[in-house]
Design a protein around this motif. Structure first.
Motif, PDB file in Angstrom:
ATOM      1  N   ASP A   4       0.865  -1.168   0.000  1.00  0.00           N
ATOM      2  CA  ASP A   4       0.000   0.000   0.000  1.00  0.00           C
ATOM      3  C   ASP A   4       0.909   1.227   0.000  1.00  0.00           C
ATOM      4  O   ASP A   4       1.498   1.572   1.025  1.00  0.00           O
ATOM      5  CB  ASP A   4      -0.900  -0.043   1.241  1.00  0.00           C
ATOM      6  N   LYS A  10       0.153   3.983   2.547  1.00  0.00           N
ATOM      7  CA  LYS A  10       0.515   3.578   3.905  1.00  0.00           C
ATOM      8  C   LYS A  10       2.023   3.692   4.108  1.00  0.00           C
ATOM      9  O   LYS A  10       2.487   4.182   5.143  1.00  0.00           O
ATOM     10  CB  LYS A  10       0.042   2.151   4.176  1.00  0.00           C
ATOM     11  N   GLU A  47       4.938  -4.134   5.487  1.00  0.00           N
ATOM     12  CA  GLU A  47       4.287  -3.614   4.284  1.00  0.00           C
ATOM     13  C   GLU A  47       5.165  -3.789   3.052  1.00  0.00           C
ATOM     14  O   GLU A  47       4.678  -4.140   1.975  1.00  0.00           O
ATOM     15  CB  GLU A  47       3.920  -2.139   4.481  1.00  0.00           C
TER      16      GLU A  47
END
Length: 197
Positions: free
Chosen positions: A39, A42, A68
């Motif tokens: 993401d 993010k 992530e």
């Protein structure tokens, strides 16, 4: 979390303290299966928060960035990355390189597989290819503090202290709380200032 000491024992002479500190960062959490791709929004938020975080919060943010960044969106890529990290943890950089190269054959843009392969190549004594992989990682993700730190370690080990210092400083700009990086900056600064006298 996998610790560096087992890897260091498997490769005599591979004693750089920066790499010792970075291996757990590189290996932590990347073996988990990813359900979706990264993401970007993010990650942008996490990197922004990391730069100004205190030491306690920085550790949590770092773990989120690692989680992530390790998301490939593909079960087969996740498996190859996991096998590569397991081989690194077992002190087998050659096998790690093979698994990570297979991942990159399928997805050349998977930055974390390339960052891990750089560590594996460096561990196998392949400094030139490790630097080449790090250059690609840093072109794709200029905020990759682990890659900057590893680049600093490679440059320091290959007797390029000015360039090593620049790489460590870049890592510290992104993540101010890696103790080994800050120690390297202090050590190299003092050494280079001493040479200038």
């Amino acid at each position: 979390m996998i610790r560096y000491h087992s890897y260091m024992k498997a490769r005599p002479g591979f004693h750089n303290h920066i790499v010792a500190a970075l291996l757990p960062l590189c290996l932590a959490l990347f073996g988990a299966s990813a359900l979706s791709a990264q993401d970007a929004a993010k990650l942008d938020d996490l990197y922004t928060r990391l730069k100004s975080a205190d030491a306690g919060a920085a550790g949590r943010i770092e773990a989120e960035i690692i989680l992530e960044s390790g998301k490939s969106g593909s079960a087969s890529l996740d498996l190859l990355l996991r096998r590569g990290t397991e081989a690194l943890a077992a002190g087998n950089p050659v096998a790690a390189t093979e698994h990570l190269t297979a991942a990159l054959d399928h997805a050349p843009g998977f930055t974390e597989a390339r960052a891990h392969r750089a560590l594996a190549l460096f561990g196998a004594g392949e400094t030139g290819p490790a630097i080449a992989d790090l250059a690609i990682v840093l072109e794709e993700e200029p905020r990759h503090f682990v890659a900057w730190s590893l680049l600093g370690a490679v440059l320091e080990e290959t007797d390029q202290p000015e360039r090593a210092l620049a790489a460590f400083r870049r890592a510290a700009e992104i993540h101010p709380h890696i103790a080994e990086v800050n120690a390297a900056i202090a050590r190299l600064t003092q050494s280079l200032e001493g040479q200038a006298l």
